[in-house]
Scaffold this motif. Structure first.
Motif, PDB file in Angstrom:
ATOM      1  N   GLY A  71       0.790  -1.231   0.000  1.00 55.58           N
ATOM      2  CA  GLY A  71       0.000   0.000   0.000  1.00 55.58           C
ATOM      3  C   GLY A  71       0.818   1.275   0.000  1.00 55.58           C
ATOM      4  O   GLY A  71       0.296   2.342   0.332  1.00 55.58           O
TER       5      GLY A  71
ATOM      6  N   GLU B 261       1.834   3.071  -2.465  1.00 57.09           N
ATOM      7  CA  GLU B 261       1.310   4.061  -3.410  1.00 57.09           C
ATOM      8  C   GLU B 261       0.214   4.898  -2.757  1.00 57.09           C
ATOM      9  O   GLU B 261       0.168   6.126  -2.908  1.00 57.09           O
ATOM     10  CB  GLU B 261       0.761   3.374  -4.660  1.00 57.09           C
ATOM     11  N   GLN B 262      -0.678   4.233  -2.027  1.00 58.72           N
ATOM     12  CA  GLN B 262      -1.771   4.952  -1.366  1.00 58.72           C
ATOM     13  C   GLN B 262      -1.231   5.874  -0.274  1.00 58.72           C
ATOM     14  O   GLN B 262      -1.705   7.002  -0.109  1.00 58.72           O
ATOM     15  CB  GLN B 262      -2.777   3.946  -0.778  1.00 58.72           C
ATOM     16  N   TYR B 263      -0.230   5.402   0.442  1.00 54.70           N
ATOM     17  CA  TYR B 263       0.363   6.221   1.506  1.00 54.70           C
ATOM     18  C   TYR B 263       1.045   7.454   0.927  1.00 54.70           C
ATOM     19  O   TYR B 263       0.885   8.571   1.442  1.00 54.70           O
ATOM     20  CB  TYR B 263       1.361   5.382   2.299  1.00 54.70           C
TER      21      TYR B 263
ATOM     22  N   ASP C 245       0.374   8.861  -1.960  1.00 54.38           N
ATOM     23  CA  ASP C 245      -0.675   9.736  -2.496  1.00 54.38           C
ATOM     24  C   ASP C 245      -1.259  10.612  -1.390  1.00 54.38           C
ATOM     25  O   ASP C 245      -1.477  11.815  -1.572  1.00 54.38           O
ATOM     26  CB  ASP C 245      -1.791   8.905  -3.131  1.00 54.38           C
TER      27      ASP C 245
ATOM     28  N   PRO D 239      -1.924   0.405   4.724  1.00 49.79           N
ATOM     29  CA  PRO D 239      -2.941   0.184   3.675  1.00 49.79           C
ATOM     30  C   PRO D 239      -2.635  -1.032   2.805  1.00 49.79           C
ATOM     31  O   PRO D 239      -2.748  -1.003   1.585  1.00 49.79           O
ATOM     32  CB  PRO D 239      -2.880   1.491   2.873  1.00 49.79           C
TER      33      PRO D 239
ATOM     34  N   THR E 192      -6.524  -1.813   6.044  1.00 51.56           N
ATOM     35  CA  THR E 192      -7.505  -2.283   5.077  1.00 51.56           C
ATOM     36  C   THR E 192      -8.407  -3.375   5.643  1.00 51.56           C
ATOM     37  O   THR E 192      -8.174  -3.923   6.711  1.00 51.56           O
ATOM     38  CB  THR E 192      -6.796  -2.828   3.822  1.00 51.56           C
TER      39      THR E 192
ATOM     40  N   ARG F 166      -6.355  -0.420  -2.087  1.00 43.26           N
ATOM     41  CA  ARG F 166      -5.932   0.250  -3.319  1.00 43.26           C
ATOM     42  C   ARG F 166      -6.708   1.546  -3.585  1.00 43.26           C
ATOM     43  O   ARG F 166      -6.877   1.936  -4.733  1.00 43.26           O
ATOM     44  CB  ARG F 166      -6.075  -0.683  -4.530  1.00 43.26           C
ATOM     45  N   ASP F 167      -7.188   2.182  -2.537  1.00 45.46           N
ATOM     46  CA  ASP F 167      -8.057   3.355  -2.702  1.00 45.46           C
ATOM     47  C   ASP F 167      -7.460   4.554  -1.975  1.00 45.46           C
ATOM     48  O   ASP F 167      -7.666   4.734  -0.770  1.00 45.46           O
ATOM     49  CB  ASP F 167      -9.459   3.038  -2.168  1.00 45.46           C
ATOM     50  N   SER F 168      -6.713   5.375  -2.689  1.00 44.68           N
ATOM     51  CA  SER F 168      -6.054   6.536  -2.086  1.00 44.68           C
ATOM     52  C   SER F 168      -7.057   7.550  -1.563  1.00 44.68           C
ATOM     53  O   SER F 168      -6.853   8.150  -0.502  1.00 44.68           O
ATOM     54  CB  SER F 168      -5.127   7.200  -3.114  1.00 44.68           C
ATOM     55  N   GLU F 169      -8.134   7.737  -2.286  1.00 42.83           N
ATOM     56  CA  GLU F 169      -9.142   8.719  -1.879  1.00 42.83           C
ATOM     57  C   GLU F 169      -9.789   8.311  -0.553  1.00 42.83           C
ATOM     58  O   GLU F 169     -10.016   9.145   0.325  1.00 42.83           O
ATOM     59  CB  GLU F 169     -10.210   8.858  -2.967  1.00 42.83           C
TER      60      GLU F 169
ATOM     61  N   LEU G 121      -8.397   6.471   1.733  1.00 38.32           N
ATOM     62  CA  LEU G 121      -7.390   6.661   2.773  1.00 38.32           C
ATOM     63  C   LEU G 121      -7.335   8.122   3.200  1.00 38.32           C
ATOM     64  O   LEU G 121      -7.267   8.420   4.397  1.00 38.32           O
ATOM     65  CB  LEU G 121      -6.018   6.205   2.270  1.00 38.32           C
TER      66      LEU G 121
END
Length: 374
Positions: free
Chosen positions: A196, A198-200, A202, A278, A302, A323-326, A328
Motif C-alpha cells: 500500500g 502508493e496509497q500512503y 498519495d 494500507p 484495510t 488500493r483506494d487513495s481517496e 485513505l
C-alpha cells in the motif's frame, strides 16, 4: 527453517528463548542477515542457507532441498519447525525423506497464490507435497486456512494461531504524544506496491499540498494559511529497488521522512499518533498492526484478511478500502477531526484487544505442546 533472520528474531525470539530455557539445542537455518549475531548470543547455532525468496528457478529450489537434506543428515534434529513458503515446501520434502517430524507455519499465502493462474497451481501442488506429512500445520488467519483446506492442500492436523502474536511485555503502552508540533503518521513495512505504499504516498502528497497554502493578505506579503494541522508522514522499512527513485523524490520535497530499517520500532512509535498500513498483501496477521496496537497507537488499515482481524472500525482505528487513495485520505481526515483524548482512547482499546486475542504466549504454548507430542 525460515527465509530471513529479521522475522525469525523479531517474531519468534520468545519461542527460541523457551526452547533454549528447556535445555533444547536449537539450530537456525536462514540466509545471513542483521540478526544472526543476536540469535547466536542467545545460544542458537547458525547454518547459513541461501534462499531465493521470489525466484522460480527449479534448479535453485532443488539446490535448497539438497541443502536441507544435508542439514538434517548432519544435525540429526528431533523435530523441525518451518516458516514461509519455500522452507515449508522444500524443508518439508527433506523431512519426509528422512522420516523426521516437522511442524509448518503458513505465514501468508504469498503473491504466487494470490494472483492465480499457472503459478498458483504450481505453488499449491508443491505445498501439497511439502505439507502432506507434517505433524501439524499452523495457519495465521482463517481465510488462509479455509483456502488451503478448500484446495485440499492440507490433510494432516492443523490449527489456527493468532498470527505470530505480540510480546506484550516488550511492546507496552507508550505515552500518547501531544500535538504541539503537528500530527505524525507512520508507514512501517517493506516498501512495495502490495503493502500500500502508493496509497500512503498519495495521501502524504495530498496533505503536504493542503497543509500550508500561501495566500495574499492586506500588506501584499504572504503568510501560511492552514486548512489542516501540520502533518508529518514517516516511513520505516526496506525499500524495494523499484521505489527508490520515487522515495528519494518525496524525501527531497519534504513530503515524507524516511528512516530506513529500524531495529527497535518503539523509538519511532513513541512520537507517532497513528500507524497507517494500507496493505493488500496476502499476509498472515500483520505484525506491524499488532506492535502498534500493543504500544497503544490507533491504526488505519484495510479490510483484507491479515489486517481486518486487528482492526475494529471506528473503535481502535479506521478501515480503509484496498488500493483506494481517496478513501485513505478521507479516513485520515476523520482521524484528524478527533480530539487528542479520543485518539488516545482508540490506542488504549487497541492495546486491550491485543492483550485478549494476540498474546505471543499463546503461540509459544502451541509450539511447546507439539514438542511434547513428539
Amino acid at each position: 527453517m525460515a527465509n530471513n533472520s529479521v522475522g525469525l528474531y523479531k517474531f519468534r525470539k520468545e519461542l527460541l528463548d523457551a526452547l533454549l530455557a528447556n535445555k533444547h539445542e536449537v539450530f537456525i537455518s536462514v540466509p545471513n542477515g542483521d540478526f544472526i549475531e543476536d540469535m547466536q548470543q542467545m545460544g542458537c547455532h547458525f547454518i547459513e542457507t541461501v534462499i531465493s525468496r521470489h525466484g522460480t528457478n527449479p534448479f535453485t529450489d532443488i539446490a535448497l532441498t539438497k541443502k536441507y537434506c544435508s542439514i538434517i543428515k548432519s544435525v540429526k534434529p528431533d523435530i523441525v519447525f518451518t516458516y514461509t513458503i519455500k522452507p515449508n515446501v522444500y524443508g518439508g520434502i527433506a523431512c519426509q525423506l528422512y522420516k523426521l517430524p516437522y511442524v509448518a507455519n503458513v505465514t501468508g499465502l504469498g503473491t504466487a497464490v494470490e494472483n492465480g493462474g499457472i503459478l498458483q497451481k504450481i505453488t499449491l501442488a508443491l505445498y501439497r507435497v511439502g505439507l502432506r506429512k507434517a505433524k501439524r500445520v499452523f495457519f495465521q488467519n482463517l481465510e488462509n486456512q479455509d483456502f488451503m483446506l478448500k484446495h485440499k492442500v492440507v490433510k494432516s492436523a492443523y490449527s489456527l494461531l493468532p498470527g505470530s502474536g505480540v510480546n506484550l511485555d516488550r511492546y507496552t503502552p507508550l505515552p500518547y504524544p501531544e500535538e504541539t508540533d503537528g500530527v505524525h503518521f507512520v508507514f512501517i513495512s517493506r516498501i512495495m506496491r502490495e503493502k500500500g505504499i502508493e496509497q500512503y504516498l498519495d495521501a502524504a502528497k495530498y496533505f503536504k499540498k493542503k497543509c500550508v497554502e500561501p495566500v495574499e493578505i492586506q500588506n501584499s506579503s504572504l503568510r501560511a494559511k492552514r486548512s489542516y494541522p501540520q502533518m508529518f508522514f514517516h516511513i520505516c522499512g526496506f525499500c524495494e529497488p523499484e521505489y527508490q527513485g520515487k522515495l528519494d523524490e518525496y524525501k527531497k520535497n519534504g513530503i515524507v521522512f524516511y528512516h530506513g530499517m529500524i531495529r527497535d520500532i518503539r523509538e519511532i512509535l513513541k512520537n507517532i499518533h497513528c500507524t497507517i498500513h494500507p496493505s493488500f498483501y496476502p499476509e498472515g496477521i500483520s505484525n506491524v498492526l499488532l506492535e502498534s496496537c500493543a504500544c497503544a497507537r490507533p491504526i488505519i488499515t484495510t479490510d483484507r484478511s491479515g489486517c481486518c482481524e486487528v482492526i475494529e472500525d471506528e473503535v481502535n482505528g479506521f478501515v480503509v478500502k484496498q488500493r483506494d487513495s481517496e478513501d485513505l485520505i478521507q479516513k485520515i481526515e476523520r482521524f484528524l477531526a478527533l480530539s487528542n483524548e479520543q485518539k488516545m482512547l482508540m490506542g488504549r482499546v487497541g492495546r486491550a484487544k491485543v492483550e485478549h486475542e494476540f498474546d505471543r504466549k499463546i503461540v509459544i504454548d502451541a509450539y511447546m505442546k507439539e514438542m511434547e507430542n513428539v
